[in-house]
Design a protein around this motif. Structure first.
Motif, mmCIF file in Angstrom:
data_model
loop_
_atom_site.group_PDB
_atom_site.id
_atom_site.type_symbol
_atom_site.label_atom_id
_atom_site.label_comp_id
_atom_site.label_asym_id
_atom_site.label_seq_id
_atom_site.Cartn_x
_atom_site.Cartn_y
_atom_site.Cartn_z
ATOM 1 N N ARG A 78 -0.437 5.905 -0.840
ATOM 2 C CA ARG A 78 -1.810 5.667 -1.267
ATOM 3 C C ARG A 78 -2.628 4.991 -0.162
ATOM 4 O O ARG A 78 -2.093 4.260 0.672
ATOM 5 C CB ARG A 78 -1.809 4.790 -2.527
ATOM 6 N N PRO A 79 -3.939 5.236 -0.160
ATOM 7 C CA PRO A 79 -4.793 4.534 0.808
ATOM 8 C C PRO A 79 -4.793 3.037 0.531
ATOM 9 O O PRO A 79 -4.413 2.585 -0.558
ATOM 10 C CB PRO A 79 -6.168 5.158 0.596
ATOM 11 N N THR A 139 -6.691 -1.899 -8.248
ATOM 12 C CA THR A 139 -5.881 -0.942 -7.478
ATOM 13 C C THR A 139 -6.079 0.492 -7.954
ATOM 14 O O THR A 139 -5.229 1.355 -7.687
ATOM 15 C CB THR A 139 -4.389 -1.320 -7.571
ATOM 16 N N HIS A 142 -6.201 3.086 -4.983
ATOM 17 C CA HIS A 142 -5.722 2.569 -3.698
ATOM 18 C C HIS A 142 -4.881 1.326 -3.938
ATOM 19 O O HIS A 142 -4.977 0.681 -4.980
ATOM 20 C CB HIS A 142 -6.891 2.229 -2.775
ATOM 21 N N ARG A 171 -3.953 4.452 7.077
ATOM 22 C CA ARG A 171 -4.056 4.342 5.621
ATOM 23 C C ARG A 171 -5.231 3.476 5.157
ATOM 24 O O ARG A 171 -5.628 3.550 4.004
ATOM 25 C CB ARG A 171 -2.756 3.762 5.050
ATOM 26 N N GLU A 173 -8.771 2.392 4.326
ATOM 27 C CA GLU A 173 -10.056 3.063 4.128
ATOM 28 C C GLU A 173 -11.226 2.085 4.100
ATOM 29 O O GLU A 173 -12.358 2.490 4.368
ATOM 30 C CB GLU A 173 -10.044 3.901 2.853
#
Length: 396
Positions: A78-79, A139, A142, A171, A173
């Motif tokens: 996940r980012p 969350t 992300h 990863r 962002e």
């Protein structure tokens, strides 16, 4: 944000004040010169684990990294969104720092820059560790990295944040750094380049050898020429600032100085302006160094330059995306404080992501003054507003 989340934030921020003050008092006594943050890092990591964090580590750069993810999330895919505050202070003390409270203020070296912002970040993280619904909301889409980073100040040269992005850049962002004062919201990085220039010459007796080149005089002349000729803006119109920070050297009052050192920096928000300043600086130093080598008999006579540190400015970041991020941050600041955010550029940990094209904000979360002095203070009542801003960003 909906009214339920807003009320959750307000209620928690009010209830957490005594705990945040206690944590701030503890952190503020711990010495943490840049590159020597290990004692603070150990306390922060232990505190997070005691509050229920399961994924906490201290990396090779002395960053404390706490990874938060929702239940069932696939690791390493996940980012990431980063929420960070730096642990180091500008002072070289290795003994406990003095802390006192008076008139609703806490006084300590580095208490506002950046210890109080760090305490706010930790208390916000505590809510996520205690409240499953809050963690799930924070969350959504992300994972979070909660980071107490090293080496933001001075010649630390942002080493902690550099190390973080060497590991996670692909990863990450978005990046939020909590630093400085309310209602600051910084999305433009001030880049800087810092150099040390050493002057070498033969030296000698102040009377018998009068007339020989003097290293201190040579560097004084260099400083004068740089101040007279260094451009104050780049060809793109962006301002450039310069500073001769220290000059030292010599042997005694009756000796012609054979060695001296100058520390010099220039700053700008523009990469082009920094490049032009660098070219001018190098040209002046080269010409004066060559002249000194011809004027003095010592084989090593001349000027030598070494790089102390380079902080990059804003790179090729998507301005629309950065604008949306900053507008959301500014909206939260207005809602909490009733004040108009201050977007003035600055040099912070956000320089690194912004230089890499990653949207980033540096947000002040306390009120205070006299940063980088031993009389620095923060208004303890402002901690509540700051905690609301941090949680607003996490839960928006």
């Amino acid at each position: 944000m909906d009214s339920t989340i807003t009320e959750t934030i307000r209620t928690y921020a009010r209830a957490a004040q005594q705990g945040e003050k206690d944590l701030l008092r503890t952190l503020a006594t711990i010495p943490a010169p840049s590159g020597h943050e290990q004692e603070r890092a150990s306390l922060v990591a232990s505190w997070l684990r005691e509050e229920g964090a399961r994924e906490v580590e201290i990396d090779h750069a002395s960053n404390v990294i706490c990874h938060l993810a929702p239940k069932g999330a696939t690791p390493d895919l996940r980012p990431l969104v980063v929420f960070a505050a730096h642990m180091d202070v500008v002072f070289p003390d290795v003994d406990a720092l003095p802390v006192r409270e008076e008139g609703g203020r806490m006084y300590a070296p580095g208490v506002g820059d950046d210890t109080a912002n760090l305490a706010g970040l930790l208390m916000a993280t505590k809510l996520l560790l205690q409240d499953e619904a809050a963690l799930e909301r924070a969350t959504k889409g992300h994972d979070l990295l909660i980071v107490a980073n090293s080496c933001e100040e001075g010649l630390g040269n942002l080493a902690g944040t550099r190390a973080l992005f060497e590991r996670y850049a692909e990863r990450i962002e978005r990046f939020y750094s909590f630093d400085l004062y309310l209602p600051q919201c910084i999305s433009e990085a001030v880049g800087s380049e810092r150099y040390e220039v050493e002057a070498h010459c033969q030296g000698g007796h102040s009377y018998h050898d009068f007339g020989r080149p003097n290293a201190i005089v040579e560097l004084s002349g260099l400083v004068q020429e740089l101040y007279e000729t260094m451009p104050r803006e780049g060809s793109d119109g962006t301002p450039i600032t310069i500073n001769a920070g220290t000059i030292e050297g010599g042997t005694s009052v009756n000796s012609i100085a054979s060695r001296a050192r100058l520390r010099f920096e220039f700053r700008s928000t523009s990469a082009l302006a920094l490049k032009e300043a660098r070219s001018h600086f190098a040209g002046v130093v080269s010409r004066r160094g060559e002249a000194l080598s011809h004027a003095d008999d010592a084989p090593e006579a001349g000027l030598r330059v070494s790089t102390l540190g380079i902080r990059p400015g804003t790179g090729d970041v998507d301005q629309e995306e950065l604008g949306r991020m900053s507008e959301a941050t500014e909206r939260i600041i207005r809602e909490v404080t009733g004040e108009e955010p201050d977007p003035s550029p600055a040099s912070t940990d956000a320089n690194i992501p912004l230089s890499l094209g990653i949207p980033a904000n540096t947000v002040g979360t306390v009120r205070g003054a006299l940063l980088h002095t031993r009389d620095e203070w923060v208004d303890l009542a402002s901690l509540e507003d700051g905690l609301r801003v941090i949680l607003g960003l996490m839960l928006q």
